[in-house]
Design a protein around this motif. Structure first.
Motif, PDB file in Angstrom:
ATOM      1  N   SER A 190       0.831  -1.208   0.000  1.00  0.00           N
ATOM      2  CA  SER A 190       0.000   0.000   0.000  1.00  0.00           C
ATOM      3  C   SER A 190       0.858   1.248   0.000  1.00  0.00           C
ATOM      4  O   SER A 190       0.572   2.216  -0.722  1.00  0.00           O
ATOM      5  CB  SER A 190      -0.927   0.003   1.221  1.00  0.00           C
ATOM      6  OG  SER A 190      -1.862  -1.030   1.161  1.00  0.00           O
ATOM      7  N   TRP A 191       1.921   1.247   0.810  1.00  0.00           N
ATOM      8  CA  TRP A 191       2.792   2.411   0.875  1.00  0.00           C
ATOM      9  C   TRP A 191       3.545   2.630  -0.433  1.00  0.00           C
ATOM     10  O   TRP A 191       3.614   3.753  -0.942  1.00  0.00           O
ATOM     11  CB  TRP A 191       3.784   2.272   2.045  1.00  0.00           C
ATOM     12  CG  TRP A 191       3.241   2.902   3.273  1.00  0.00           C
ATOM     13  CD1 TRP A 191       2.541   2.303   4.279  1.00  0.00           C
ATOM     14  CD2 TRP A 191       3.311   4.291   3.623  1.00  0.00           C
ATOM     15  NE1 TRP A 191       2.169   3.229   5.217  1.00  0.00           N
ATOM     16  CE2 TRP A 191       2.631   4.452   4.855  1.00  0.00           C
ATOM     17  CE3 TRP A 191       3.883   5.404   3.017  1.00  0.00           C
ATOM     18  CZ2 TRP A 191       2.513   5.691   5.472  1.00  0.00           C
ATOM     19  CZ3 TRP A 191       3.766   6.639   3.648  1.00  0.00           C
ATOM     20  CH2 TRP A 191       3.090   6.772   4.853  1.00  0.00           C
ATOM     21  N   LYS A 192       4.097   1.558  -0.999  1.00  0.00           N
ATOM     22  CA  LYS A 192       4.840   1.710  -2.256  1.00  0.00           C
ATOM     23  C   LYS A 192       3.937   2.191  -3.385  1.00  0.00           C
ATOM     24  O   LYS A 192       4.305   3.105  -4.140  1.00  0.00           O
ATOM     25  CB  LYS A 192       5.499   0.377  -2.630  1.00  0.00           C
ATOM     26  CG  LYS A 192       6.686   0.018  -1.755  1.00  0.00           C
ATOM     27  CD  LYS A 192       7.428  -1.196  -2.271  1.00  0.00           C
ATOM     28  CE  LYS A 192       6.642  -2.466  -2.036  1.00  0.00           C
ATOM     29  NZ  LYS A 192       7.441  -3.685  -2.367  1.00  0.00           N
ATOM     30  N   SER A 193       2.777   1.587  -3.518  1.00  0.00           N
ATOM     31  CA  SER A 193       1.871   1.959  -4.596  1.00  0.00           C
ATOM     32  C   SER A 193       1.240   3.332  -4.343  1.00  0.00           C
ATOM     33  O   SER A 193       1.038   4.103  -5.289  1.00  0.00           O
ATOM     34  CB  SER A 193       0.786   0.899  -4.750  1.00  0.00           C
ATOM     35  OG  SER A 193       0.046   0.743  -3.552  1.00  0.00           O
ATOM     36  N   GLY A 194       0.941   3.634  -3.080  1.00  0.00           N
ATOM     37  CA  GLY A 194       0.353   4.930  -2.760  1.00  0.00           C
ATOM     38  C   GLY A 194       1.293   6.088  -3.067  1.00  0.00           C
ATOM     39  O   GLY A 194       0.877   7.105  -3.649  1.00  0.00           O
ATOM     40  N   VAL A 195       2.555   5.941  -2.704  1.00  0.00           N
ATOM     41  CA  VAL A 195       3.539   6.993  -2.997  1.00  0.00           C
ATOM     42  C   VAL A 195       3.764   7.093  -4.502  1.00  0.00           C
ATOM     43  O   VAL A 195       3.905   8.197  -5.055  1.00  0.00           O
ATOM     44  CB  VAL A 195       4.861   6.722  -2.252  1.00  0.00           C
ATOM     45  CG1 VAL A 195       5.946   7.690  -2.711  1.00  0.00           C
ATOM     46  CG2 VAL A 195       4.660   6.852  -0.739  1.00  0.00           C
ATOM     47  N   ALA A 196       3.792   5.947  -5.190  1.00  0.00           N
ATOM     48  CA  ALA A 196       3.939   5.972  -6.650  1.00  0.00           C
ATOM     49  C   ALA A 196       2.785   6.729  -7.303  1.00  0.00           C
ATOM     50  O   ALA A 196       2.983   7.490  -8.256  1.00  0.00           O
ATOM     51  CB  ALA A 196       4.004   4.545  -7.187  1.00  0.00           C
ATOM     52  N   ALA A 197       1.580   6.544  -6.769  1.00  0.00           N
ATOM     53  CA  ALA A 197       0.423   7.276  -7.284  1.00  0.00           C
ATOM     54  C   ALA A 197       0.580   8.774  -7.046  1.00  0.00           C
ATOM     55  O   ALA A 197       0.201   9.594  -7.902  1.00  0.00           O
ATOM     56  CB  ALA A 197      -0.852   6.760  -6.615  1.00  0.00           C
ATOM     57  N   GLU A 198       1.135   9.147  -5.907  1.00  0.00           N
ATOM     58  CA  GLU A 198       1.341  10.567  -5.616  1.00  0.00           C
ATOM     59  C   GLU A 198       2.380  11.182  -6.541  1.00  0.00           C
ATOM     60  O   GLU A 198       2.264  12.354  -6.924  1.00  0.00           O
ATOM     61  CB  GLU A 198       1.772  10.740  -4.158  1.00  0.00           C
ATOM     62  CG  GLU A 198       0.669  10.465  -3.159  1.00  0.00           C
ATOM     63  CD  GLU A 198       1.114  10.645  -1.725  1.00  0.00           C
ATOM     64  OE1 GLU A 198       0.243  10.737  -0.838  1.00  0.00           O
ATOM     65  OE2 GLU A 198       2.345  10.697  -1.472  1.00  0.00           O
ATOM     66  N   VAL A 199       3.402  10.417  -6.907  1.00  0.00           N
ATOM     67  CA  VAL A 199       4.429  10.934  -7.818  1.00  0.00           C
ATOM     68  C   VAL A 199       3.818  11.277  -9.171  1.00  0.00           C
ATOM     69  O   VAL A 199       4.214  12.246  -9.823  1.00  0.00           O
ATOM     70  CB  VAL A 199       5.569   9.904  -7.984  1.00  0.00           C
ATOM     71  CG1 VAL A 199       6.534  10.340  -9.082  1.00  0.00           C
ATOM     72  CG2 VAL A 199       6.326   9.746  -6.672  1.00  0.00           C
ATOM     73  N   ILE A 200       2.823  10.502  -9.591  1.00  0.00           N
ATOM     74  CA  ILE A 200       2.170  10.753 -10.878  1.00  0.00           C
ATOM     75  C   ILE A 200       1.071  11.805 -10.742  1.00  0.00           C
ATOM     76  O   ILE A 200       0.957  12.724 -11.553  1.00  0.00           O
ATOM     77  CB  ILE A 200       1.598   9.443 -11.445  1.00  0.00           C
ATOM     78  CG1 ILE A 200       2.727   8.453 -11.722  1.00  0.00           C
ATOM     79  CG2 ILE A 200       0.801   9.703 -12.729  1.00  0.00           C
ATOM     80  CD1 ILE A 200       2.265   7.087 -12.171  1.00  0.00           C
ATOM     81  N   GLY A 201       0.243  11.676  -9.697  1.00  0.00           N
ATOM     82  CA  GLY A 201      -0.868  12.609  -9.521  1.00  0.00           C
ATOM     83  C   GLY A 201      -0.473  13.957  -8.948  1.00  0.00           C
ATOM     84  O   GLY A 201      -1.153  14.956  -9.158  1.00  0.00           O
ATOM     85  N   LEU A 202       0.626  13.989  -8.173  1.00  0.00           N
ATOM     86  CA  LEU A 202       1.160  15.209  -7.561  1.00  0.00           C
ATOM     87  C   LEU A 202       0.145  15.979  -6.713  1.00  0.00           C
ATOM     88  O   LEU A 202      -0.091  17.180  -6.927  1.00  0.00           O
ATOM     89  CB  LEU A 202       1.732  16.147  -8.635  1.00  0.00           C
ATOM     90  CG  LEU A 202       2.934  15.614  -9.426  1.00  0.00           C
ATOM     91  CD1 LEU A 202       3.353  16.601 -10.496  1.00  0.00           C
ATOM     92  CD2 LEU A 202       4.101  15.317  -8.484  1.00  0.00           C
ATOM     93  N   PRO A 203      -0.485  15.309  -5.738  1.00  0.00           N
ATOM     94  CA  PRO A 203      -1.337  16.063  -4.805  1.00  0.00           C
ATOM     95  C   PRO A 203      -0.477  17.003  -3.970  1.00  0.00           C
ATOM     96  O   PRO A 203       0.675  16.693  -3.646  1.00  0.00           O
ATOM     97  CB  PRO A 203      -1.969  14.971  -3.940  1.00  0.00           C
ATOM     98  CG  PRO A 203      -1.018  13.832  -4.018  1.00  0.00           C
ATOM     99  CD  PRO A 203      -0.416  13.885  -5.386  1.00  0.00           C
TER     100      PRO A 203
END
Length: 256
Positions: A190-203
């Motif tokens: 969850s942490w790895k995928s969640g941070v990866a999503a943030e790198v792309i989405g840039l919240p």
């Protein structure tokens, strides 16, 4: 007589491998000779201290922690609910099986890009953390439900034991090890995928945004520092969660 494979001080056995790889890291940094390519441990430590002195550092951690933890908890709840329904209705389990296989096989980046069409960037890490943990929670808990002793359930029916008592005294103790396994396996993902999503989405004010900014400005020391933060938080949260789950398991009689 068998000898123990672990010798010496247990604490030292944990420390010396860490020191070894820090030395390898330092030697690699010296060999490369360019901090912009491979920052040294000292440079990363300084960057981490510099970042920790800012409010943005702690806001980013709190923001990412809240979103990813929410996604993980939702996955455990809905994964457990769907596992219970699938255990009760075998046809549903047959119907859901290809979906779980598809989720586990699809790259995280594909889900992130597709999800951005429907979901706002600030909620993206919640969804992705949920999606990555959901199949693990479902599969483990379904397996746990299938492992419950059928003879005990038959005896409970004969003696007219209520559903709540069956849940507390028959299901939970045997299901708890599977819950601990599901939590352990899915939290780091969850942490790895969640941070990866943030790198792309840039919240805004997130760890993913800070990683991206460090990459854009070639601040390799800060990039390593934020990566270290993610690793440490993930490890700490997993350890704490497992301690709590094992404590609760002992209270309810779960063998963990």
């Amino acid at each position: 007589m068998m000898r123990s494979t672990s010798r010496g001080n247990p604490l030292w056995n944990k420390v010396w491998p860490l020191l070894f790889w820090l030395a390898v890291w330092q030697l690699g940094s010296v060999a490369v000779g360019q901090e912009i390519l491979l920052a040294s441990p000292a440079a990363v430590s300084k960057a981490l201290g510099r970042l920790a002195a800012t409010g943005l550092f702690w806001r980013s951690i709190a923001s990412s922690f809240g979103r990813i933890s929410l996604g993980f908890l939702l996955a455990m709840v809905f994964g457990g609910a769907l596992a219970a329904a699938s255990h009760r209705f075998p046809l549903l389990e047959t119907l859901v099986r290809p979906l779980m296989t598809g989720i586990k096989s699809t790259p995280v980046a594909s889900f992130v890009i597709l999800a951005l069409v429907w979901i706002k960037a600030r909620n993206l890490s919640v969804f992705i953390a949920f999606l990555m943990a959901f199949p693990i929670a479902y599969t483990n808990l379904l397996e746990g439900l299938s492992a419950v002793d059928s003879k005990l359930l038959e005896m409970a029916k004969v003696f007219r034991v209520g559903k709540l008592r069956q849940l507390l005294y028959l299901y939970l103790p045997q299901l708890w090890p599977f819950l601990v396994s599901a939590a352990s396996l899915s939290l780091g993902l969850s942490w790895k995928s969640g941070v990866a999503a943030e790198v792309i989405g840039l919240p805004r004010d997130s760890i993913g945004e800070q990683l991206y900014q460090a990459k854009i400005f070639l601040a390799t020391d800060e990039l390593f520092a934020w990566t270290l933060v993610v690793i440490l938080i993930s490890m700490a949260v997993e350890k704490l969660l497992l301690v709590l789950l094992r404590w609760a398991g002992r209270r309810i009689g779960g063998d963990v």
